[in-house]
Each structure stands twice: as structure tokens, then as C-alpha cells.
Design a protein around this motif. Structure first.
Motif, PDB file in Angstrom:
ATOM      1  N   MET A  13     -28.038 -32.354 -86.431  1.00  0.00           N
ATOM      2  CA  MET A  13     -27.705 -30.946 -86.315  1.00  0.00           C
ATOM      3  C   MET A  13     -26.887 -30.736 -85.044  1.00  0.00           C
ATOM      4  O   MET A  13     -27.191 -31.249 -83.994  1.00  0.00           O
ATOM      5  CB  MET A  13     -28.986 -30.111 -86.285  1.00  0.00           C
ATOM      6  N   PHE A  14     -25.838 -29.963 -85.149  1.00  0.00           N
ATOM      7  CA  PHE A  14     -24.941 -29.683 -84.041  1.00  0.00           C
ATOM      8  C   PHE A  14     -25.635 -28.806 -83.001  1.00  0.00           C
ATOM      9  O   PHE A  14     -26.262 -27.810 -83.340  1.00  0.00           O
ATOM     10  CB  PHE A  14     -23.695 -28.972 -84.587  1.00  0.00           C
ATOM     11  N   LYS A  15     -25.524 -29.209 -81.736  1.00  0.00           N
ATOM     12  CA  LYS A  15     -26.095 -28.416 -80.647  1.00  0.00           C
ATOM     13  C   LYS A  15     -25.005 -28.157 -79.630  1.00  0.00           C
ATOM     14  O   LYS A  15     -24.383 -29.082 -79.119  1.00  0.00           O
ATOM     15  CB  LYS A  15     -27.258 -29.155 -79.997  1.00  0.00           C
ATOM     16  N   GLU A  16     -24.792 -26.879 -79.339  1.00  0.00           N
ATOM     17  CA  GLU A  16     -23.745 -26.481 -78.405  1.00  0.00           C
ATOM     18  C   GLU A  16     -24.105 -26.887 -76.983  1.00  0.00           C
ATOM     19  O   GLU A  16     -25.261 -26.856 -76.573  1.00  0.00           O
ATOM     20  CB  GLU A  16     -23.542 -24.959 -78.487  1.00  0.00           C
ATOM     21  N   ASN A  17     -23.064 -27.283 -76.223  1.00  0.00           N
ATOM     22  CA  ASN A  17     -23.175 -27.591 -74.790  1.00  0.00           C
ATOM     23  C   ASN A  17     -24.211 -28.660 -74.458  1.00  0.00           C
ATOM     24  O   ASN A  17     -24.906 -28.571 -73.456  1.00  0.00           O
ATOM     25  CB  ASN A  17     -23.457 -26.315 -73.996  1.00  0.00           C
ATOM     26  N   THR A  18     -24.327 -29.669 -75.322  1.00  0.00           N
ATOM     27  CA  THR A  18     -25.193 -30.809 -75.039  1.00  0.00           C
ATOM     28  C   THR A  18     -24.426 -32.087 -75.359  1.00  0.00           C
ATOM     29  O   THR A  18     -23.497 -32.076 -76.162  1.00  0.00           O
ATOM     30  CB  THR A  18     -26.485 -30.790 -75.880  1.00  0.00           C
ATOM     31  N   LEU A  19     -24.832 -33.172 -74.744  1.00  0.00           N
ATOM     32  CA  LEU A  19     -24.296 -34.484 -75.085  1.00  0.00           C
ATOM     33  C   LEU A  19     -25.274 -35.103 -76.072  1.00  0.00           C
ATOM     34  O   LEU A  19     -26.459 -35.239 -75.778  1.00  0.00           O
ATOM     35  CB  LEU A  19     -24.157 -35.362 -73.840  1.00  0.00           C
ATOM     36  N   ARG A  20     -24.779 -35.455 -77.222  1.00  0.00           N
ATOM     37  CA  ARG A  20     -25.628 -35.959 -78.300  1.00  0.00           C
ATOM     38  C   ARG A  20     -25.155 -37.343 -78.713  1.00  0.00           C
ATOM     39  O   ARG A  20     -23.954 -37.572 -78.883  1.00  0.00           O
ATOM     40  CB  ARG A  20     -25.523 -34.989 -79.472  1.00  0.00           C
ATOM     41  N   ASN A  21     -26.081 -38.281 -78.873  1.00  0.00           N
ATOM     42  CA  ASN A  21     -25.770 -39.613 -79.375  1.00  0.00           C
ATOM     43  C   ASN A  21     -25.936 -39.606 -80.889  1.00  0.00           C
ATOM     44  O   ASN A  21     -26.946 -39.130 -81.410  1.00  0.00           O
ATOM     45  CB  ASN A  21     -26.694 -40.658 -78.754  1.00  0.00           C
ATOM     46  N   VAL A  22     -24.924 -40.137 -81.597  1.00  0.00           N
ATOM     47  CA  VAL A  22     -24.870 -40.093 -83.050  1.00  0.00           C
ATOM     48  C   VAL A  22     -24.517 -41.476 -83.590  1.00  0.00           C
ATOM     49  O   VAL A  22     -23.743 -42.204 -82.976  1.00  0.00           O
ATOM     50  CB  VAL A  22     -23.797 -39.065 -83.504  1.00  0.00           C
ATOM     51  N   ALA A  23     -25.081 -41.811 -84.761  1.00  0.00           N
ATOM     52  CA  ALA A  23     -24.724 -43.046 -85.462  1.00  0.00           C
ATOM     53  C   ALA A  23     -24.146 -42.680 -86.823  1.00  0.00           C
ATOM     54  O   ALA A  23     -24.741 -41.887 -87.557  1.00  0.00           O
ATOM     55  CB  ALA A  23     -25.952 -43.937 -85.629  1.00  0.00           C
ATOM     56  N   LEU A  24     -22.969 -43.243 -87.144  1.00  0.00           N
ATOM     57  CA  LEU A  24     -22.312 -42.989 -88.430  1.00  0.00           C
ATOM     58  C   LEU A  24     -21.999 -44.307 -89.120  1.00  0.00           C
ATOM     59  O   LEU A  24     -21.677 -45.304 -88.462  1.00  0.00           O
ATOM     60  CB  LEU A  24     -21.016 -42.204 -88.233  1.00  0.00           C
ATOM     61  N   GLY A  25     -22.086 -44.290 -90.445  1.00  0.00           N
ATOM     62  CA  GLY A  25     -21.829 -45.491 -91.236  1.00  0.00           C
ATOM     63  C   GLY A  25     -20.604 -45.359 -92.119  1.00  0.00           C
ATOM     64  O   GLY A  25     -20.457 -44.372 -92.832  1.00  0.00           O
ATOM     65  N   VAL A  26     -19.730 -46.354 -92.065  1.00  0.00           N
ATOM     66  CA  VAL A  26     -18.542 -46.401 -92.911  1.00  0.00           C
ATOM     67  C   VAL A  26     -18.885 -47.257 -94.127  1.00  0.00           C
ATOM     68  O   VAL A  26     -19.039 -48.469 -94.016  1.00  0.00           O
ATOM     69  CB  VAL A  26     -17.327 -46.986 -92.154  1.00  0.00           C
ATOM     70  N   VAL A  27     -19.028 -46.596 -95.278  1.00  0.00           N
ATOM     71  CA  VAL A  27     -19.333 -47.275 -96.539  1.00  0.00           C
ATOM     72  C   VAL A  27     -18.050 -47.331 -97.356  1.00  0.00           C
ATOM     73  O   VAL A  27     -17.429 -46.302 -97.601  1.00  0.00           O
ATOM     74  CB  VAL A  27     -20.419 -46.522 -97.337  1.00  0.00           C
ATOM     75  N   ARG A  28     -17.660 -48.537 -97.775  1.00  0.00           N
ATOM     76  CA  ARG A  28     -16.414 -48.716 -98.523  1.00  0.00           C
ATOM     77  C   ARG A  28     -16.705 -49.111 -99.970  1.00  0.00           C
ATOM     78  O   ARG A  28     -17.638 -49.850-100.238  1.00  0.00           O
ATOM     79  CB  ARG A  28     -15.563 -49.811 -97.892  1.00  0.00           C
ATOM     80  N   LYS A  29     -15.886 -48.598-100.874  1.00  0.00           N
ATOM     81  CA  LYS A  29     -15.906 -49.012-102.279  1.00  0.00           C
ATOM     82  C   LYS A  29     -14.461 -48.966-102.747  1.00  0.00           C
ATOM     83  O   LYS A  29     -13.839 -47.901-102.732  1.00  0.00           O
ATOM     84  CB  LYS A  29     -16.781 -48.073-103.102  1.00  0.00           C
ATOM     85  N   ASP A  30     -13.927 -50.112-103.117  1.00  0.00           N
ATOM     86  CA  ASP A  30     -12.509 -50.232-103.436  1.00  0.00           C
ATOM     87  C   ASP A  30     -11.720 -49.768-102.211  1.00  0.00           C
ATOM     88  O   ASP A  30     -11.985 -50.237-101.115  1.00  0.00           O
ATOM     89  CB  ASP A  30     -12.164 -49.442-104.697  1.00  0.00           C
ATOM     90  N   ASN A  31     -10.819 -48.831-102.343  1.00  0.00           N
ATOM     91  CA  ASN A  31     -10.066 -48.338-101.180  1.00  0.00           C
ATOM     92  C   ASN A  31     -10.563 -46.951-100.775  1.00  0.00           C
ATOM     93  O   ASN A  31      -9.811 -46.139-100.258  1.00  0.00           O
ATOM     94  CB  ASN A  31      -8.556 -48.303-101.488  1.00  0.00           C
ATOM     95  N   LYS A  32     -11.861 -46.702-101.007  1.00  0.00           N
ATOM     96  CA  LYS A  32     -12.442 -45.394-100.698  1.00  0.00           C
ATOM     97  C   LYS A  32     -13.599 -45.549 -99.712  1.00  0.00           C
ATOM     98  O   LYS A  32     -14.174 -46.627 -99.583  1.00  0.00           O
ATOM     99  CB  LYS A  32     -12.950 -44.730-101.978  1.00  0.00           C
ATOM    100  N   ILE A  33     -13.900 -44.439 -99.021  1.00  0.00           N
ATOM    101  CA  ILE A  33     -15.080 -44.409 -98.158  1.00  0.00           C
ATOM    102  C   ILE A  33     -15.954 -43.227 -98.560  1.00  0.00           C
ATOM    103  O   ILE A  33     -15.470 -42.230 -99.094  1.00  0.00           O
ATOM    104  CB  ILE A  33     -14.733 -44.328 -96.654  1.00  0.00           C
ATOM    105  N   LEU A  34     -17.244 -43.356 -98.294  1.00  0.00           N
ATOM    106  CA  LEU A  34     -18.207 -42.308 -98.609  1.00  0.00           C
ATOM    107  C   LEU A  34     -18.299 -41.355 -97.423  1.00  0.00           C
ATOM    108  O   LEU A  34     -18.614 -41.772 -96.309  1.00  0.00           O
ATOM    109  CB  LEU A  34     -19.576 -42.920 -98.900  1.00  0.00           C
ATOM    110  N   VAL A  35     -17.986 -40.081 -97.672  1.00  0.00           N
ATOM    111  CA  VAL A  35     -17.958 -39.091 -96.606  1.00  0.00           C
ATOM    112  C   VAL A  35     -18.612 -37.795 -97.059  1.00  0.00           C
ATOM    113  O   VAL A  35     -18.654 -37.482 -98.249  1.00  0.00           O
ATOM    114  CB  VAL A  35     -16.509 -38.791 -96.143  1.00  0.00           C
ATOM    115  N   GLU A  36     -19.116 -37.059 -96.081  1.00  0.00           N
ATOM    116  CA  GLU A  36     -19.693 -35.740 -96.330  1.00  0.00           C
ATOM    117  C   GLU A  36     -18.630 -34.688 -96.046  1.00  0.00           C
ATOM    118  O   GLU A  36     -17.937 -34.758 -95.043  1.00  0.00           O
ATOM    119  CB  GLU A  36     -20.902 -35.530 -95.424  1.00  0.00           C
TER     120      GLU A  36
END
Length: 140
Positions: free
Chosen positions: A1-24
Motif C-alpha cells: 500500500m502506498f504511503k505518502e512521505n515515507t521510504l518504503r522497501n518493495v519487492a517486484l517480480g518480472v514474470v515472462r511468457k513468450d514476449n510478454k510480462i505479467l503486470v498489474e
């Protein structure tokens, strides 16, 4: 969840299928723009980025993942819905088992429903679609 005026550590995953990626898909109401982001979320206290990624994929997509190599870490300062944010983003290659692959996923997070879908990487490289955080397109 986005929090204003804070430093937040985040982990994101790049999932590939053919020449596509899974994104929100996301939408900034103030800028009135649609954007995309890889799947993942905040890293909790005493949690490693890889454990956070496994937890987030299980919570959001109900899938188990295999984590591959680490991609570049991004220092992301941004404005979302008119509010400033700052994230340190740990990016990883991720694989979803074939039996758990779907064409589209429904994500419910904090009572908000969104969707994850496969988008051709060229859409981001060409600038037709926007992916955040800035710099993600460089390692797709």
C-alpha cells in the motif's frame, strides 16, 4: 500500500511468457493516466525481499513462485494521485509453474480489486504503455 512521505522497501517480480510480462494495471486519478507495474509489494520488518515476493504472489495471485536472478534495484521517487512517495525497489526474475498460469488474474489487496494481465514487452519499450517504477523498461 502506498504511503505518502515515507521510504518504503518493495519487492517486484518480472514474470515472462513468450514476449510478454505479467503486470498489474493502475490508474493515477490526478494525472489521468493508466500505467502498469510488476507484481509484488512491500517488504515487512525482518523479511527478505525474496520472502516478501513469495508472500505477495501467494496473497495476490494465489500462486507459488520460483525466484530467479536479481535484477537492478531502483530508487524510485514519484508522485501518485498527487502525493509524493519514495521506494527502494528490489526486482527479481520470477517463474510461475505452468499449471498455475492463467490469462488474467484478479487481485484483491486491502479491499481494492485490480487485475494482472500479460502485456507485450514491446508496448513498454515503444512507449505505447507506461510501466513503473521508472527504469523498469531498461531490464525487460
Amino acid at each position: 500500500m502506498f504511503k505518502e512521505n515515507t521510504l518504503r522497501n518493495v519487492a517486484l517480480g518480472v514474470v515472462r511468457k513468450d514476449n510478454k510480462i505479467l503486470v498489474e494495471k493502475g490508474y493515477d486519478k490526478v494525472k489521468e493516466i493508466e500505467f502498469y507495474r510488476c507484481i509484488g509489494g512491500g517488504i515487512e520488518v525482518f523479511e527478505t525481499p525474496m520472502l516478501a515476493l513469495q508472500r505477495e504472489f501467494k496473497e495476490e495471485l494465489n500462486v507459488d513462485i520460483t525466484i530467479g536472478r536479481q535484477l537492478p534495484i531502483l530508487d524510485s521517487k514519484f508522485v501518485y494521485n498527487g502525493k509524493e512517495g519514495h521506494e527502494i525497489v528490489f526486482n527479481f526474475e520470477v517463474e510461475i509453474p505452468k499449471k498455475q498460469l492463467k490469462d488474467k488474474y484478479v487481485i484483491t489487496d486491502n479491499g481494492i480489486t485490480s487485475y494482472a494481465e500479460w502485456i507485450d514487452i514491446e508496448e513498454f519499450k515503444s512507449g505505447n504503455k507506461t510501466i513503473y517504477p521508472e527504469g523498469t523498461v531498461n531490464f525487460l
